[in-house]
Design a protein around this motif. Structure first.
Motif, PDB file in Angstrom:
ATOM      1  N   SER A 180     -16.943  41.988  19.133  1.00 26.34           N
ATOM      2  CA  SER A 180     -16.963  43.454  19.242  1.00 26.34           C
ATOM      3  C   SER A 180     -18.381  43.996  19.142  1.00 26.34           C
ATOM      4  CB  SER A 180     -16.084  44.068  18.146  1.00 26.34           C
ATOM      5  OG  SER A 180     -16.172  45.487  18.164  1.00 26.34           O
ATOM      6  N   ILE A 181     -19.149  43.462  18.214  1.00 31.27           N
ATOM      7  CA  ILE A 181     -20.536  43.891  18.065  1.00 31.27           C
ATOM      8  C   ILE A 181     -21.324  43.585  19.342  1.00 31.27           C
ATOM      9  CG2 ILE A 181     -22.701  43.416  16.866  1.00 31.27           C
ATOM     10  CD1 ILE A 181     -20.823  45.182  15.303  1.00 31.27           C
ATOM     11  N   ALA A 182     -20.992  42.464  19.983  1.00 29.10           N
ATOM     12  CA  ALA A 182     -21.699  42.071  21.212  1.00 29.10           C
ATOM     13  C   ALA A 182     -21.313  42.960  22.395  1.00 29.10           C
ATOM     14  CB  ALA A 182     -21.395  40.616  21.550  1.00 29.10           C
ATOM     15  N   GLY A 183     -20.230  43.740  22.242  1.00 29.02           N
ATOM     16  CA  GLY A 183     -19.865  44.684  23.293  1.00 29.02           C
ATOM     17  C   GLY A 183     -18.525  44.456  23.942  1.00 29.02           C
ATOM     18  N   LEU A 184     -17.784  43.424  23.523  1.00 29.86           N
ATOM     19  CA  LEU A 184     -16.466  43.184  24.100  1.00 29.86           C
ATOM     20  C   LEU A 184     -15.438  44.100  23.460  1.00 29.86           C
ATOM     21  CD1 LEU A 184     -18.062  40.497  24.769  1.00 29.86           C
ATOM     22  CD2 LEU A 184     -15.828  39.378  24.780  1.00 29.86           C
ATOM     23  N   SER A 185     -14.482  44.576  24.237  1.00 28.88           N
ATOM     24  CA  SER A 185     -13.391  45.364  23.688  1.00 28.88           C
ATOM     25  C   SER A 185     -12.421  44.431  22.974  1.00 28.88           C
ATOM     26  CB  SER A 185     -12.647  46.102  24.806  1.00 28.88           C
ATOM     27  OG  SER A 185     -11.927  45.180  25.621  1.00 28.88           O
ATOM     28  N   TRP A 186     -11.528  44.984  22.177  1.00 30.63           N
ATOM     29  CA  TRP A 186     -10.566  44.129  21.468  1.00 30.63           C
ATOM     30  C   TRP A 186      -9.685  43.379  22.456  1.00 30.63           C
ATOM     31  CZ3 TRP A 186      -5.358  44.670  22.165  1.00 30.63           C
ATOM     32  CH2 TRP A 186      -4.890  45.880  22.701  1.00 30.63           C
ATOM     33  N   ARG A 187      -9.369  44.030  23.582  1.00 23.65           N
ATOM     34  CA  ARG A 187      -8.532  43.367  24.586  1.00 23.65           C
ATOM     35  C   ARG A 187      -9.294  42.220  25.255  1.00 23.65           C
ATOM     36  NH1 ARG A 187      -3.939  45.155  26.596  1.00 23.65           N
ATOM     37  NH2 ARG A 187      -4.377  47.319  25.969  1.00 23.65           N
ATOM     38  N   GLU A 188     -10.576  42.437  25.549  1.00 22.58           N
ATOM     39  CA  GLU A 188     -11.387  41.377  26.154  1.00 22.58           C
ATOM     40  C   GLU A 188     -11.540  40.195  25.195  1.00 22.58           C
ATOM     41  OE1 GLU A 188     -14.407  43.869  29.100  1.00 22.58           O
ATOM     42  OE2 GLU A 188     -14.804  43.798  26.941  1.00 22.58           O
ATOM     43  N   ALA A 189     -11.715  40.514  23.920  1.00 21.27           N
ATOM     44  CA  ALA A 189     -11.838  39.451  22.923  1.00 21.27           C
ATOM     45  C   ALA A 189     -10.551  38.648  22.827  1.00 21.27           C
ATOM     46  CB  ALA A 189     -12.197  40.042  21.559  1.00 21.27           C
ATOM     47  N   ASP A 190      -9.414  39.350  22.807  1.00 25.12           N
ATOM     48  CA  ASP A 190      -8.119  38.659  22.733  1.00 25.12           C
ATOM     49  C   ASP A 190      -7.875  37.803  23.973  1.00 25.12           C
ATOM     50  OD1 ASP A 190      -7.551  39.624  20.270  1.00 25.12           O
ATOM     51  OD2 ASP A 190      -6.010  41.053  20.899  1.00 25.12           O
ATOM     52  N   ASP A 191      -8.228  38.340  25.146  1.00 23.96           N
ATOM     53  CA  ASP A 191      -8.047  37.581  26.389  1.00 23.96           C
ATOM     54  C   ASP A 191      -8.920  36.322  26.373  1.00 23.96           C
ATOM     55  OD1 ASP A 191      -6.254  39.437  27.308  1.00 23.96           O
ATOM     56  OD2 ASP A 191      -7.678  40.472  28.641  1.00 23.96           O
ATOM     57  N   LEU A 192     -10.130  36.451  25.861  1.00 21.11           N
ATOM     58  CA  LEU A 192     -11.047  35.312  25.798  1.00 21.11           C
ATOM     59  C   LEU A 192     -10.488  34.221  24.891  1.00 21.11           C
ATOM     60  CD1 LEU A 192     -13.943  34.222  26.542  1.00 21.11           C
ATOM     61  CD2 LEU A 192     -14.664  35.167  24.339  1.00 21.11           C
ATOM     62  N   LEU A 193     -10.007  34.620  23.713  1.00 23.43           N
ATOM     63  CA  LEU A 193      -9.476  33.642  22.763  1.00 23.43           C
ATOM     64  C   LEU A 193      -8.164  33.035  23.264  1.00 23.43           C
ATOM     65  CD1 LEU A 193     -10.260  35.420  19.366  1.00 23.43           C
ATOM     66  CD2 LEU A 193     -11.528  33.592  20.504  1.00 23.43           C
ATOM     67  N   SER A 194      -7.387  33.816  23.984  1.00 24.39           N
ATOM     68  CA  SER A 194      -6.137  33.282  24.552  1.00 24.39           C
ATOM     69  C   SER A 194      -6.430  32.262  25.645  1.00 24.39           C
ATOM     70  CB  SER A 194      -5.288  34.424  25.126  1.00 24.39           C
ATOM     71  OG  SER A 194      -4.847  35.285  24.100  1.00 24.39           O
ATOM     72  N   ALA A 195      -7.482  32.529  26.419  1.00 22.34           N
ATOM     73  CA  ALA A 195      -7.842  31.622  27.511  1.00 22.34           C
ATOM     74  C   ALA A 195      -8.519  30.358  26.996  1.00 22.34           C
ATOM     75  CB  ALA A 195      -8.767  32.338  28.492  1.00 22.34           C
ATOM     76  N   HIS A 196      -9.030  30.428  25.784  1.00 20.87           N
ATOM     77  CA  HIS A 196      -9.732  29.270  25.197  1.00 20.87           C
ATOM     78  C   HIS A 196      -9.224  29.040  23.773  1.00 20.87           C
ATOM     79  CE1 HIS A 196     -12.640  29.252  28.525  1.00 20.87           C
ATOM     80  NE2 HIS A 196     -12.566  30.565  28.450  1.00 20.87           N
ATOM     81  N   PRO A 197      -7.980  28.566  23.649  1.00 16.31           N
ATOM     82  CA  PRO A 197      -7.373  28.388  22.331  1.00 16.31           C
ATOM     83  C   PRO A 197      -8.071  27.338  21.469  1.00 16.31           C
ATOM     84  CG  PRO A 197      -6.032  27.350  24.032  1.00 16.31           C
ATOM     85  CD  PRO A 197      -7.077  28.158  24.741  1.00 16.31           C
ATOM     86  N   ASP A 198      -8.947  26.533  22.084  1.00 18.98           N
ATOM     87  CA  ASP A 198      -9.663  25.526  21.298  1.00 18.98           C
ATOM     88  C   ASP A 198     -10.770  26.118  20.428  1.00 18.98           C
ATOM     89  OD1 ASP A 198     -10.924  26.063  23.934  1.00 18.98           O
ATOM     90  OD2 ASP A 198     -12.489  24.735  23.153  1.00 18.98           O
ATOM     91  N   ILE A 199     -11.137  27.368  20.692  1.00 15.56           N
ATOM     92  CA  ILE A 199     -12.268  27.942  19.950  1.00 15.56           C
ATOM     93  C   ILE A 199     -11.938  28.143  18.485  1.00 15.56           C
ATOM     94  CG2 ILE A 199     -13.662  30.033  19.677  1.00 15.56           C
ATOM     95  CD1 ILE A 199     -13.705  30.334  22.685  1.00 15.56           C
ATOM     96  N   VAL A 200     -10.866  28.835  18.208  1.00 14.67           N
ATOM     97  CA  VAL A 200     -10.497  29.112  16.818  1.00 14.67           C
ATOM     98  C   VAL A 200      -9.685  27.953  16.265  1.00 14.67           C
ATOM     99  CG1 VAL A 200      -9.251  30.633  15.252  1.00 14.67           C
ATOM    100  CG2 VAL A 200     -10.529  31.597  17.175  1.00 14.67           C
ATOM    101  N   GLY A 201     -10.169  27.391  15.167  1.00 16.69           N
ATOM    102  CA  GLY A 201      -9.458  26.298  14.549  1.00 16.69           C
ATOM    103  C   GLY A 201     -10.058  24.945  14.858  1.00 16.69           C
TER     104      GLY A 201
END
Length: 205
Positions: A180-201
């Motif tokens: 969010s600080i970098a400029g992504l909206s909450w929806r963009e952040a969620d879409d990014l994490l959904s598309a790359h589930p390996d990032i978190v965890g």
């Protein structure tokens, strides 16, 4: 004449002191040198043979923790700046959870100068990543890269110092906050994490 390598027992004693310090400080952030020495099974005199005073011991703990954080920053090489920032935030969060005592010490205002110096490679990596993301059009450009990087750092400090890192789901919140600080909206952040589930965890190496 080359310097003689430390004796094995001296190296083991030093490592034992650092482990004992982490354990003692996790229970009592103000644990004394005597308490740390007892926890390490060593005399106060032996401890002072390795560290001049308590502050020297704290500085070494911060330096050791910083090496791990800096190594995490060096391990992230995704070409997409958004993915790289998300992965960096996630891995740093996991590392902070593993070395929570060191992270807390590093965030203590009394050790700011030591922390800034020890984490210079990590801070540079964040700045370079933000600048790359701005150049790619992935991150906000209404603020200079140095300002965005500093805001990311302050958000990370606040989240780590004010949050129970063991609480379920908090890692995702931390990553979203950085994006969010970098400029992504909450929806963009969620879409990014959904598309790359390996990032978190994903466990950091």
């Amino acid at each position: 004449m080359t310097a003689r390598a430390p004796r094995r027992d001296a190296v083991e004693n030093r490592a034992g002191i650092l482990d004992a310090a982490r354990a003692a400080l996790s229970t009592d952030p103000h644990a004394s040198v005597d308490a740390i020495a007892r926890s390490a099974g060593l005399s106060r005199r032996t401890l002072y043979g390795h560290f001049a005073d308590r502050d020297a011991l704290i500085r070494e703990l911060i330096a050791n923790g910083a090496q791990r954080f800096n190594a995490v920053a060096a391990s992230v090489d995704d070409p997409d700046a958004r993915i790289a920032l998300a992965r960096l935030a996630s891995r740093l969060w996991q590392e902070a959870a593993h070395v929570q005592v060191t992270a807390a010490l590093a965030l203590d205002e009394a050790h700011v100068a030591d922390t800034v110096a020890a984490l210079a490679p990590l801070r540079r990596a964040v700045f370079d990543l933000v600048r790359r993301g701005q150049g790619d059009g992935a991150f906000r450009t209404d603020l200079e890269a140095a300002t965005v990087a500093r805001l990311i750092e302050e958000v990370a400090r606040t989240v780590v110092s004010r949050t129970d890192v063991s609480r379920a789901g908090i890692e995702v919140i931390a990553v979203r906050s950085v994006l969010s600080i970098a400029g992504l909206s909450w929806r963009e952040a969620d879409d990014l994490l959904s598309a790359h589930p390996d990032i978190v965890g994903t466990e950091s190496s």
